[in-house]
Design an enzyme around this catalytic site. Sequence first.
Site, mmCIF file in Angstrom:
data_model
loop_
_atom_site.group_PDB
_atom_site.id
_atom_site.type_symbol
_atom_site.label_atom_id
_atom_site.label_comp_id
_atom_site.label_asym_id
_atom_site.label_seq_id
_atom_site.Cartn_x
_atom_site.Cartn_y
_atom_site.Cartn_z
ATOM 1 N N GLU A 159 -4.846 -5.025 11.005
ATOM 2 C CA GLU A 159 -3.905 -3.921 11.177
ATOM 3 C C GLU A 159 -4.271 -3.152 12.449
ATOM 4 O O GLU A 159 -5.144 -2.295 12.420
ATOM 5 C CB GLU A 159 -3.897 -2.997 9.951
ATOM 6 C CG GLU A 159 -5.271 -2.632 9.394
ATOM 7 C CD GLU A 159 -5.259 -1.339 8.610
ATOM 8 O OE1 GLU A 159 -4.196 -0.934 8.133
ATOM 9 O OE2 GLU A 159 -6.326 -0.712 8.511
ATOM 10 N N ASN A 191 0.855 -1.184 0.000
ATOM 11 C CA ASN A 191 0.000 0.000 0.000
ATOM 12 C C ASN A 191 0.894 1.238 0.000
ATOM 13 O O ASN A 191 1.483 1.583 1.019
ATOM 14 C CB ASN A 191 -0.911 -0.013 1.234
ATOM 15 C CG ASN A 191 -1.801 1.214 1.304
ATOM 16 O OD1 ASN A 191 -1.984 1.927 0.316
ATOM 17 N ND2 ASN A 191 -2.357 1.476 2.475
ATOM 18 N N TRP A 192 0.973 1.890 -1.156
ATOM 19 C CA TRP A 192 1.851 3.065 -1.282
ATOM 20 C C TRP A 192 1.231 4.329 -0.694
ATOM 21 O O TRP A 192 1.896 5.350 -0.598
ATOM 22 C CB TRP A 192 2.192 3.294 -2.749
ATOM 23 C CG TRP A 192 3.165 2.293 -3.294
ATOM 24 C CD1 TRP A 192 3.685 1.204 -2.643
ATOM 25 C CD2 TRP A 192 3.737 2.279 -4.607
ATOM 26 N NE1 TRP A 192 4.544 0.525 -3.464
ATOM 27 C CE2 TRP A 192 4.594 1.158 -4.679
ATOM 28 C CE3 TRP A 192 3.610 3.092 -5.719
ATOM 29 C CZ2 TRP A 192 5.319 0.847 -5.830
ATOM 30 C CZ3 TRP A 192 4.316 2.781 -6.868
ATOM 31 C CH2 TRP A 192 5.168 1.675 -6.922
ATOM 32 N N HIS A 203 -9.324 0.510 5.279
ATOM 33 C CA HIS A 203 -8.033 0.810 5.904
ATOM 34 C C HIS A 203 -8.229 1.796 7.047
ATOM 35 O O HIS A 203 -9.086 2.679 6.992
ATOM 36 C CB HIS A 203 -7.061 1.375 4.866
ATOM 37 C CG HIS A 203 -5.652 1.451 5.350
ATOM 38 N ND1 HIS A 203 -5.202 2.483 6.148
ATOM 39 C CD2 HIS A 203 -4.593 0.619 5.170
ATOM 40 C CE1 HIS A 203 -3.926 2.274 6.430
ATOM 41 N NE2 HIS A 203 -3.531 1.160 5.852
ATOM 42 N N GLY A 238 3.285 -1.074 4.252
ATOM 43 C CA GLY A 238 3.182 0.344 3.932
ATOM 44 C C GLY A 238 4.515 0.925 3.512
ATOM 45 O O GLY A 238 5.002 0.689 2.411
ATOM 46 N N SER A 274 3.543 -1.580 10.553
ATOM 47 C CA SER A 274 4.995 -1.377 10.667
ATOM 48 C C SER A 274 5.781 -2.624 10.267
ATOM 49 O O SER A 274 6.795 -2.967 10.880
ATOM 50 C CB SER A 274 5.365 -0.920 12.080
ATOM 51 O OG SER A 274 4.781 0.339 12.371
#
Length: 252
Positions: free
Chosen positions: A167, A8-9, A95, A233, A212
Amino acid sequence: MKILIAANWKMNKNRLEAKDMIEKLMSMPEGIPPQRDIVLFPPFLAIDTIKEKLKNSTIVIGAQNFYPAPSGAFTGEISLEMLKDVGCSWVLIGHSERRHIIGELPTLIEQKTKLALSYGFSIILCIGETAQEREAGLVNSVLEQQLRTSLTDIPSKAISQLVIAYEPVWAIGTGKVASQQDIITAHTLIRKILHNMIGNTSQNIRILYGGSVNSENASSILELDNVNGLLVGGASLQAESFMKIIHAGFSE
């Protein structure tokens, strides 16, 4: 089932930067191993550029967001039809940054989930608790509520399109990683809830960990029970670190 590594940019990289990163990734001698499924979620404006660079690759492209309507007066939004037109086959839903920064409500996340599945998209549905919810002992109830709100009454034929990403919100972009026991506990709970909701076919649903993740901790996370992949990420923004994560957890 294959391990799934999703990148996920977020709101990073213009078209030139995206092109350079993909060219570097694809030129690396390690290559993309057949033991991995890889999905990239770039910014909208980079999708076309990246799709062209990946036309001979097994890597697939997804979108970070969309609006649950086929078209219409929804200023600033993107539809699933538009995403199909540029070659997207995956979407990211729920998200934590869209829940807690943009303010997406459970009803909208449910609408997006059901519409994307009906359009034939594969989805990664993100769920997770905040630090305050964890401190209050609400992890189990939060995860169950998020799953049940989004997935109630989905058709059985859509199960193969579904991936869940756990997450913990307090670990997103903070450098804090959930302990191994926290991850095992959460993923085991998710697996149990899915089984209660869907039955035995839920065993085919991959559960990813996100929070992370980096090239140093990826292997140890992938070794844990009920972890079927990673949602990455910041560490996916550099070709070297992302390739290390792609190859984490096994020896060729």
